[in-house]
Design a protein around this motif. Structure first.
Motif, mmCIF file in Angstrom:
data_model
loop_
_atom_site.group_PDB
_atom_site.id
_atom_site.type_symbol
_atom_site.label_atom_id
_atom_site.label_comp_id
_atom_site.label_asym_id
_atom_site.label_seq_id
_atom_site.Cartn_x
_atom_site.Cartn_y
_atom_site.Cartn_z
ATOM 1 N N TYR A 104 41.798 -76.443 86.468
ATOM 2 C CA TYR A 104 41.356 -76.919 87.952
ATOM 3 C C TYR A 104 42.158 -75.816 88.909
ATOM 4 O O TYR A 104 43.424 -75.935 88.952
ATOM 5 N N HIS A 105 41.498 -75.252 90.134
ATOM 6 C CA HIS A 105 42.065 -74.364 90.906
ATOM 7 C C HIS A 105 41.801 -74.637 92.354
ATOM 8 O O HIS A 105 41.097 -75.698 92.760
ATOM 9 N N SER A 106 42.895 -74.475 93.112
ATOM 10 C CA SER A 106 42.706 -74.568 94.424
ATOM 11 C C SER A 106 41.626 -73.692 95.278
ATOM 12 O O SER A 106 41.410 -72.426 94.880
ATOM 13 N N THR A 107 40.809 -74.189 96.137
ATOM 14 C CA THR A 107 39.831 -73.416 96.795
ATOM 15 C C THR A 107 40.615 -72.304 97.686
ATOM 16 O O THR A 107 39.723 -71.458 98.243
ATOM 17 N N ASN A 108 41.774 -72.432 98.000
ATOM 18 C CA ASN A 108 42.537 -71.429 98.922
ATOM 19 C C ASN A 108 43.316 -70.461 98.034
ATOM 20 O O ASN A 108 43.649 -69.473 98.440
#
Length: 431
Positions: free
Chosen positions: A3-7
């Motif tokens: 899972y990755h950050s939207t930023n």
């Protein structure tokens, strides 16, 4: 799955960290590296599946790589112990009742799933898990119910002073045990800011083993996708979903269902005067602002967290988002009139949040008369008894026993200013 950050797409973590830490260090939101879809085999038979079978298929698509089949099945079955019935006001105008859970609000779906998933992810640990949640009304009650007396957890609920209904407040403040409440002198946005500040203090977050139960936590959104598919299978036409919206987690869950393959003609974001997203859809200019108090208090949000996920799902394209989402906003006066109209026309009691959605559904069908709308009724009208009695009279709305028994219970809440340092010091003192 990672899972990755939207930023920052380079910031990637496994499921356990994404769920238990809730918020990336860069103040983005976690999203799956790969958005799952349900295959053709599912969509061949989806209309014949049970609510539980739909829930398991969705949960497996998102979490099946990390959670064993038997555990995931148990999580889904424990979540869906109550239905989400579809009520037809007319052949084209449907209400999806999401208030049949223990706290009479749609938040029960997400909170119960999240509590069970977190219990699975921490089953081999002996550290206390501290759950922080900001609420504008129903989230806190659902989370309190889901986590009450769960071993190894404590829940701290932040709610805005004077901006939730009386019975909502009792749901937040009367359980005791491992549930405590902070009455913040401010708005929901202040409560949300304080919660985020705690997570962004990585030393504090790690030392207190903090996790969030707000819709910034992905495990709150996935189970809300269940009822989009469950309700759509009961109508023949490709539906228009109308969602009373505040922090926009519920609408984002609908977008996830659409990403899975659910045919949806349009999503309609229905807000009160806190119309940041409808305004964006019209202009392309996103301007968060302080929220204003209304009778649909759970929607009083001026800086919706899940807007970041909405942008990510549409590749940061305004044109793509407004192609799939329409926005409408309504005043309290219009909302009150809608409560009266729905009662007089259909003999149906609709709460102030659902009434905002119903207004948006009527506005949409005036422009698209052939469409079928499904409006999400997010809370039982008895939770807003003062408004309901003002508009349709006393004694009309029944109060379910599980809510009525709270009326005489003592409110226990700690008053606190909307100050990050004071809040941090309080958390440290509770360690």
């Amino acid at each position: 799955m990672l899972y990755h950050s939207t930023n920052n797409s380079a910031h990637r973590v496994p499921l356990k960290e994404a769920i238990l830490r809730s918020l990336p260090p860069d103040n983005g939101l976690y999203m799956p590296d790969t958005l799952p879809t349900l295959g053709a085999d599912f969509w061949k038979i989806w209309r014949e599946l049970s609510f539980q079978e739909i829930g398991y298929a969705v949960a497996e698509a998102f979490f099946g790589e990390d959670v064993p089949e038997d555990a995931l099945s148990e999580i889904v079955d424990g979540t869906l112990e109550f239905d989400a019935p579809l009520v037809s006001l007319t052949p084209q105008d449907h209400i999806l009742e999401l208030f049949h859970g223990p706290t009479l609000a749609f938040k029960d779906f997400g909170a119960r799933f999240m509590a069970r998933l977190m219990a699975h992810l921490t089953k081999d640990e002996d550290r206390m898990l501290t759950v922080l949640v900001a609420t504008s009304g129903d989230t806190g009650g659902a989370v309190a119910s889901a986590f009450h007396k769960v071993p190894g957890t404590r829940v701290i609920i932040l709610y805005p002073k004077g901006k939730v209904s009386g019975l909502q407040e009792k749901q937040l403040t009367a359980l005791g045990g491992n549930i405590s409440a902070l009455e913040i002198d401010g708005t929901f946005d202040d409560c949300q800011r304080l919660v985020k500040s705690a997570f962004l203090d990585r030393e504090l977050s790690e030392s207190l083993n903090l996790t969030s139960a707000n819709s910034i936590n992905l495990s709150r959104l996935v189970p809300q996708s269940f009822y989009y598919i469950h309700s759509a299978r009961q109508v023949e036409a490709e539906p228009v979903f109308v969602i009373p919206s505040g922090n926009f987690g519920n609408l984002t869950a609908g977008l996830l269902a659409h990403q899975l393959g659910l045919p949806v003609k349009k999503f309609v974001a229905a807000t009160n005067i806190n119309d940041v997203v409808p305004a964006y859809l019209k202009s392309g200019d996103y301007q968060p602002r302080p929220s204003q108090a209304t009778i649909s208090n759970a929607m009083d949000v001026g800086a919706p967290s899940n807007f970041a996920r909405m942008k990510a799902l549409f590749g940061d394209s305004w044109d793509a988002m407004r192609g799939k989402i329409e926005g409408y906003a309504f005043t309290d006066e219009q909302t009150r009139a809608a409560v009266r109209e729905v009662k007089s026309t259909f003999d149906y009691n609709i709460d102030p949040h659902g009434a905002v959605g119903w207004l948006a559904a009527q506005a949409w069908r005036e422009e698209h008369p052939g469409d079928t709308t499904i409006t999400l009724e997010t809370a039982h009208p008895s939770k807003f008894l003062d408004v309901m009695e003002q508009e349709i009279g006393a004694g009309i709305v029944d109060i379910p026993e599980r809510l009525a028994i709270l009326a005489d219970k003592e409110k226990v809440a700690l008053p606190m200013p909307a100050d990050e340092k004071i809040f941090r010091d309080h958390l440290v003192s509770q360690a």
